[in-house]
Scaffold this motif. Structure first.
Motif, mmCIF file in Angstrom:
data_model
loop_
_atom_site.group_PDB
_atom_site.id
_atom_site.type_symbol
_atom_site.label_atom_id
_atom_site.label_comp_id
_atom_site.label_asym_id
_atom_site.label_seq_id
_atom_site.Cartn_x
_atom_site.Cartn_y
_atom_site.Cartn_z
ATOM 1 N N MET A 63 -27.669 22.937 19.183
ATOM 2 C CA MET A 63 -26.949 21.647 18.748
ATOM 3 C C MET A 63 -25.484 21.829 19.263
ATOM 4 O O MET A 63 -24.856 20.601 20.240
ATOM 5 N N ALA A 64 -24.833 22.875 19.039
ATOM 6 C CA ALA A 64 -23.532 23.127 19.496
ATOM 7 C C ALA A 64 -23.336 23.044 21.014
ATOM 8 O O ALA A 64 -22.542 22.510 21.507
ATOM 9 N N ALA A 79 -17.516 22.018 31.361
ATOM 10 C CA ALA A 79 -17.204 21.315 30.091
ATOM 11 C C ALA A 79 -16.479 22.140 29.163
ATOM 12 O O ALA A 79 -15.668 21.559 28.677
ATOM 13 N N MET A 80 -16.564 23.535 29.239
ATOM 14 C CA MET A 80 -15.403 24.443 28.338
ATOM 15 C C MET A 80 -14.065 24.000 28.917
ATOM 16 O O MET A 80 -13.128 23.845 28.086
ATOM 17 N N ARG A 81 -13.854 23.887 30.124
ATOM 18 C CA ARG A 81 -12.480 23.684 30.804
ATOM 19 C C ARG A 81 -12.008 22.215 30.367
ATOM 20 O O ARG A 81 -10.799 22.128 30.070
ATOM 21 N N GLU A 82 -12.789 21.488 30.363
ATOM 22 C CA GLU A 82 -12.491 19.922 30.042
ATOM 23 C C GLU A 82 -11.638 19.929 28.526
ATOM 24 O O GLU A 82 -10.944 19.374 28.239
ATOM 25 N N LEU A 83 -12.789 20.717 27.746
ATOM 26 C CA LEU A 83 -12.317 20.612 26.240
ATOM 27 C C LEU A 83 -11.096 21.518 25.830
ATOM 28 O O LEU A 83 -10.291 21.159 25.117
ATOM 29 N N ASN A 84 -11.017 22.471 26.655
ATOM 30 C CA ASN A 84 -9.958 23.541 26.261
ATOM 31 C C ASN A 84 -9.949 24.395 27.600
ATOM 32 O O ASN A 84 -10.957 25.527 27.664
ATOM 33 N N ALA A 85 -9.084 24.340 28.602
ATOM 34 C CA ALA A 85 -8.840 25.351 29.977
ATOM 35 C C ALA A 85 -9.009 26.764 29.486
ATOM 36 O O ALA A 85 -9.558 27.157 30.536
ATOM 37 N N VAL A 407 -17.782 30.138 18.122
ATOM 38 C CA VAL A 407 -16.405 30.481 17.845
ATOM 39 C C VAL A 407 -15.801 29.127 18.087
ATOM 40 O O VAL A 407 -14.911 28.654 17.868
ATOM 41 N N PHE A 408 -16.021 28.673 19.558
ATOM 42 C CA PHE A 408 -15.274 27.784 20.301
ATOM 43 C C PHE A 408 -15.621 26.441 19.615
ATOM 44 O O PHE A 408 -14.429 25.405 19.157
ATOM 45 N N ILE A 412 -12.152 25.991 17.605
ATOM 46 C CA ILE A 412 -11.123 25.671 18.560
ATOM 47 C C ILE A 412 -11.444 23.934 18.856
ATOM 48 O O ILE A 412 -10.661 23.309 18.676
ATOM 49 N N TRP A 413 -12.464 23.664 19.398
ATOM 50 C CA TRP A 413 -13.033 22.372 19.642
ATOM 51 C C TRP A 413 -12.972 21.715 18.288
ATOM 52 O O TRP A 413 -12.577 20.712 17.912
#
Length: 463
Positions: A63-64, A79-85, A407-408, A412-413
């Motif tokens: 789900m994550a 996807a990862m870059r848009e949420l946190n580069a 972890v992200f 983070i997100w």
């Protein structure tokens, strides 16, 4: 939905997405690894531990990944870059991992195709010596170049995978709607036949007997590793698939259904193989030798073995190609969206590299003399292009990708953002949201960390 999302492909239906995601999760690990692990780790008690771990760890990690992909409507890197580069490298790690896995996955898929043909037209040659047939015809152990095992059939398998991917999500969806029901029908039929063999009762009793005294730390880690790897987590594949969903799709129910289907395949495979093993007295195992040599001996020893073997290798082929298409889609989405390649050129270039590395993988198993080129670790030596590729992905890259993803999402997100995306901002009810948040932030990183430590420090093969 963003403009970029509108320009991308989308799954045409909820069923199409579920079967495609389940097809990605259902792979060779369900068919030939799970039964062996269930056999060696306590039977019924192992099944219960496995189900608990899937419910707690597998569903939450999936789900994550779903929420990250659907939130951004991008490939794993984007996807990862848009949420946190700063975390885009985690998506890149997943794409790399999937690419490496695909190099040897397409070879094994080709082996399944080779055995389908052989079981139809030349089964007596296989049964004359199942182990020798596997080693010589597929791997070239007798010094003869394994043209069919390393080149011809893997090329056909890779071509079919690329052809399906060339039609985008529509191709994946059509393939999944056809093959996944067939896979379940074949699996159930083989399971029923196996359970009705003379002497299969002992196997059924073993799989249904719950004795928790057989469970130790190794068994728990084995169940954890099997649940984690069988769900195609840590490669960014589920992120990519979810990126093709609209905000009208219920990620909560989709996650539950995909994990349930994947688990059913593993359980059916266990009840297909273990009773047959008890009926024939042939000890189970895991991996290529088990799938193409040991099981060939099992089929030889039971009535109707030629038909059963043919159906089994069709089953193996279906499991392989539904996974290979998902992995290749993750790579192609990255090349198209991040590097600006045309889809057809990306497919051609990626397929050429995958094929070359894959041929080296098969040849290094027995045909080529690579004894002077070894990488050692955990007291074991791994030949380049051979077992080392599996060691690298299964023990290191896959769990690392999933570890950093949790972890992200957890720290983070943020799990609040993940829950909002999962519920489509309140449209769908998520009663277990507090439990999900705790597991993603605390339990998942600890569990995945245990997999990494067990694989690297203790040399434990849990994949």
């Amino acid at each position: 939905m963003s403009t970029s999302a509108e320009n991308r492909g989308q799954f045409g239906s909820k069923l199409g997405f579920i079967l495609s995601a389940a097809g990605s999760a259902v792979g060779l690990g369900n068919i030939w690894k799970f039964p062996g692990k269930a056999y060696f780790c306590g039977g019924g008690a192992f099944l219960i531990i496995y189900l608990i771990i899937v419910a707690l760890v597998g569903t939450t990690v999936m789900m994550a990944e779903f929420t990250v992909g659907r939130k951004t409507h991008k490939n794993a890197v984007g996807a990862m870059r848009e949420l946190n580069a700063k975390w885009s490298w985690v998506g890149g790690l997943g794409v790399l991992t999937g690419f490496i896995i695909l190099c040897y996955y397409c070879q094994v898929g080709g082996w399944a195709m080779k055995y389908i043909v052989a079981y139809i037209v030349d089964v007596k040659t296989i049964w004359a010596d199942p182990t020798a047939y596997f080693l010589n015809n597929l791997l070239g152990a007798d010094g003869t170049f394994p043209l069919q095992g390393a080149v011809i059939f893997p090329f056909i398998f890779l071509f079919l995978t690329a052809y399906i991917i060339s039609h985008g999500t529509a191709g994946i969806e059509k393939m999944s709607k056809l093959l996944m029901p067939l896979l379940f029908i074949m699996l159930i039929a083989l399971m029923i036949r196996s359970c009705t063999l003379p002497g299969a009762d002992d196997g059924l009793k073993y799989m249904l007997n719950v004795d928790f005294s057989t469970i130790n730390g190794v068994a728990i880690l084995t169940a954890l590793g099997q649940a984690f790897f069988s769900l195609s987590l840590g490669m960014g594949v589920m992120m990519t698939y979810a990126s093709y969903l609209s905000n009208e799709d219920n990620l909560i129910s989709n996650t539950a259904i995909v994990c349930t289907l994947d688990t059913l395949v593993a359980l059916f495979a266990g009840f297909m193989i273990i009773p047959a093993v008890f009926a024939t007295g042939i000890a189970p195992g895991m991996g290529g030798g088990f799938g193409f040599a040991t099981l060939a001996g099992v089929f030889m020893a039971i009535p109707g073995g030629q038909l059963i073997g043919t159906v089994f290798y069709f089953l193996l082929f279906f499991a392989a190609i539904t996974s290979s298409t998902s992995i290749l889609e993750g790579t192609i989405a990255f090349l198209v969206e991040e590097k600006g390649f045309e889809r057809k050129k990306a497919l051609l270039g990626a397929s050429i590299v995958i094929f070359i590395i894959g041929v080296m993988y098969t040849l290094s198993q027995a045909y080529m003399n690579l004894k002077g080129i070894w990488i050692s670790g955990d007291g074991i030596s791994y030949p380049i292009f051979g077992d080392f590729l599996e060691y690298l992905t299964d023990r290191l890259l896959l769990p690392l990708g999933a570890f950093f993803t949790t972890v992200f999402v957890g720290w983070i997100w943020g799990t609040d953002n993940s829950v909002e995306e999962a519920t489509s901002y309140g449209k769908f009810k998520f009663t277990l949201a507090p439990v999900y948040k705790f597991i993603v932030k605390i339990l998942d990183p600890i569990a995945i960390g245990a997999i990494i430590i067990a694989g690297l420090v203790f040399g434990m093969s849990i994949s």
